[in-house]
Each structure stands twice: as structure tokens, then as C-alpha cells.
Design an enzyme around this catalytic site. Sequence first.
Site, mmCIF file in Angstrom:
data_model
loop_
_atom_site.group_PDB
_atom_site.id
_atom_site.type_symbol
_atom_site.label_atom_id
_atom_site.label_comp_id
_atom_site.label_asym_id
_atom_site.label_seq_id
_atom_site.Cartn_x
_atom_site.Cartn_y
_atom_site.Cartn_z
ATOM 1 N N LYS A 13 0.826 -1.213 0.000
ATOM 2 C CA LYS A 13 0.000 0.000 0.000
ATOM 3 C C LYS A 13 0.858 1.260 0.000
ATOM 4 O O LYS A 13 0.600 2.198 -0.736
ATOM 5 C CB LYS A 13 -0.915 0.038 1.238
ATOM 6 C CG LYS A 13 -1.962 -1.039 1.279
ATOM 7 C CD LYS A 13 -2.974 -0.781 2.379
ATOM 8 C CE LYS A 13 -2.389 -0.788 3.786
ATOM 9 N NZ LYS A 13 -1.871 -2.103 4.212
ATOM 10 N N ARG A 87 -9.708 0.589 8.808
ATOM 11 C CA ARG A 87 -9.179 -0.741 9.113
ATOM 12 C C ARG A 87 -10.268 -1.660 9.676
ATOM 13 O O ARG A 87 -10.004 -2.818 9.942
ATOM 14 C CB ARG A 87 -8.055 -0.636 10.150
ATOM 15 C CG ARG A 87 -6.719 -0.158 9.574
ATOM 16 C CD ARG A 87 -5.873 -1.309 9.257
ATOM 17 N NE ARG A 87 -4.481 -1.407 9.548
ATOM 18 C CZ ARG A 87 -3.485 -0.625 9.203
ATOM 19 N NH1 ARG A 87 -3.672 0.533 8.653
ATOM 20 N NH2 ARG A 87 -2.246 -0.975 9.429
ATOM 21 N N ARG A 124 11.353 -6.017 5.034
ATOM 22 C CA ARG A 124 11.100 -4.574 4.898
ATOM 23 C C ARG A 124 12.062 -3.764 5.765
ATOM 24 O O ARG A 124 12.340 -4.109 6.907
ATOM 25 C CB ARG A 124 9.657 -4.286 5.314
ATOM 26 C CG ARG A 124 9.311 -2.811 5.329
ATOM 27 C CD ARG A 124 7.863 -2.568 5.095
ATOM 28 N NE ARG A 124 7.012 -3.001 6.183
ATOM 29 C CZ ARG A 124 5.685 -2.918 6.137
ATOM 30 N NH1 ARG A 124 5.076 -2.455 5.071
ATOM 31 N NH2 ARG A 124 4.967 -3.323 7.165
ATOM 32 N N ARG A 157 10.685 -1.863 11.393
ATOM 33 C CA ARG A 157 9.619 -1.407 12.288
ATOM 34 C C ARG A 157 9.448 -2.409 13.423
ATOM 35 O O ARG A 157 9.542 -3.613 13.192
ATOM 36 C CB ARG A 157 8.305 -1.291 11.508
ATOM 37 C CG ARG A 157 8.224 -0.019 10.715
ATOM 38 C CD ARG A 157 7.059 0.023 9.767
ATOM 39 N NE ARG A 157 5.825 -0.579 10.249
ATOM 40 C CZ ARG A 157 4.678 -0.520 9.585
ATOM 41 N NH1 ARG A 157 4.612 0.121 8.437
ATOM 42 N NH2 ARG A 157 3.602 -1.095 10.067
ATOM 43 N N ARG A 168 -0.832 -9.181 13.198
ATOM 44 C CA ARG A 168 -1.369 -8.176 12.258
ATOM 45 C C ARG A 168 -2.157 -8.845 11.125
ATOM 46 O O ARG A 168 -3.171 -8.311 10.684
ATOM 47 C CB ARG A 168 -0.226 -7.320 11.699
ATOM 48 C CG ARG A 168 0.294 -6.328 12.742
ATOM 49 C CD ARG A 168 1.641 -5.771 12.379
ATOM 50 N NE ARG A 168 1.617 -4.969 11.186
ATOM 51 C CZ ARG A 168 2.661 -4.800 10.359
ATOM 52 N NH1 ARG A 168 3.793 -5.406 10.618
ATOM 53 N NH2 ARG A 168 2.556 -4.033 9.317
#
Length: 213
Positions: A13, A87, A124, A157, A168
Amino acid sequence: MILVLTGAPGAGKGTQADLIADRLRFRKISTGDALRNQIKLGTDIGKQATEFMNHGRLVPDDILFGVLKQELGTNTQERILLDGYPRNVEQAKALDTLAAIHPVKGAVNLDVPKEELVSRISGRRVCPACSATFHVSANPPKKENVCDKCQTALTSRPDDQPEKVLVRLQVYEQSTRPVLDFYKAKGLCWSVNGVGQTEAIYAEVKKVVDRIV
Ligand code: AMP
């Protein structure tokens, strides 16, 4: 008007949102970035959000709606791209209460299989200064572990650690996926295959955005 960009954590995203914003003249609002900024500034909202975020859980809706309203402002002429909101269905309904100023024109879903999501998230790397996102193999920075844009050392992160990622993804399935049905029922939901080269995915996303706006 608002365009919603949705998809599971790791669906890409952020990357697509930056391209859409740059090339199609949208102002991007990422609620994740807004919350991380509140944490960096040490605000009350940041303090309340930290625990939820570090565990990969959703921050309570009332906090998010406050953050969102502040970010949205009152300019009815703006083209806004929402990355990371709504969300859950309650947030989608809350967003609709602002329709007089910011009507939702469409929701674009980036569709990526679960196995691919896990590997994307674990590789990431993000820039703590400018929020640019990289991936160790799929989208590495020019110099190892250094941001291309502002030369800051990259980090992972806290919520990208494997055990948080599973939480998540569960939260996504339970709370966020139903948002697609909410927009489908209104005829406002489009899905795009989120697997492949960034530019090829963007080309598909752009086709959909062109139809929506
Ligand atoms: P993101 O950068 O979009 O992956 O968001 C990172 C984290 O911020 C999420 O895992 C949540 O803890 C929190 N967050 C971001 N957007 C929302 C939202 N709309 N509702 C609740 N929590 C959110």
C-alpha cells in the site's frame, strides 16, 4: 473526494500510495505514518497508541478518528488518498459521516497471498527520518542499509517482527477484510493483483483510479 487504498499488511500500500500521490495529484494520508509521527513527537495520542502498535493490534477507533479528522482538514476540493484507514467497518462508517466534505469515491484493494505477505514484511526496511520504504531483496537501497532519499540509517519497524506480523495478519482477516464487503455493497470496491513488479501493479491501479475519479 477520498480514494481508499486497502490491503493486508505488506501488500504494498505504501509504495503504491506514494506513486498515486506523486503522479495522479492526490494528497496521501497514512494513518500509520501519522501515528508514528505522534509517537516521535511524544504526544498523548502517541503514548496511547504505542502499546497497541508495538503488539500489532489496532489502535482504538476514537483515537484514530481524531487523528484522521485532523489530517483531513476541511478543504472540499482536495483529492485525498487514504492509506491504512478504514481498518474496520466501524471506521468505514465513521468516515462516511464526513461525506459532505470528503465523500469516498472508491476503494482499491491490493490482493496478495498470505505466504508472500510474510516474506515481504520480514525483509522490509524503513527510513526513520522520511518514512521511505525498502526491501532487502525486492527493492534494496543503493547503499546497504542507508536511505536513498535522505541518507539516514534504515531500521526495521517494531511491528515487523515475525510474532507481531502474525497478529497483524489475523487482525487484518478479522477486522479489515470485512471493509471490502462494506464497499462492495456500495459498488465502490475494485481489486488489483498486488503481485509482480511495482510499475506493472501501478499500471493496473492507475486504470482503476482513472475509472473512479
Ligand atoms: P501501517 O503503517 O498502516 O501498517 O500501520 C501501523 C500500525 O498503526 C497498525 O498495525 C496499527 O497498530 C496502527 N494503525 C494504523 N492505521 C490504523 C487504523 N486505521 N486503525 C487502527 N490502528 C491503525
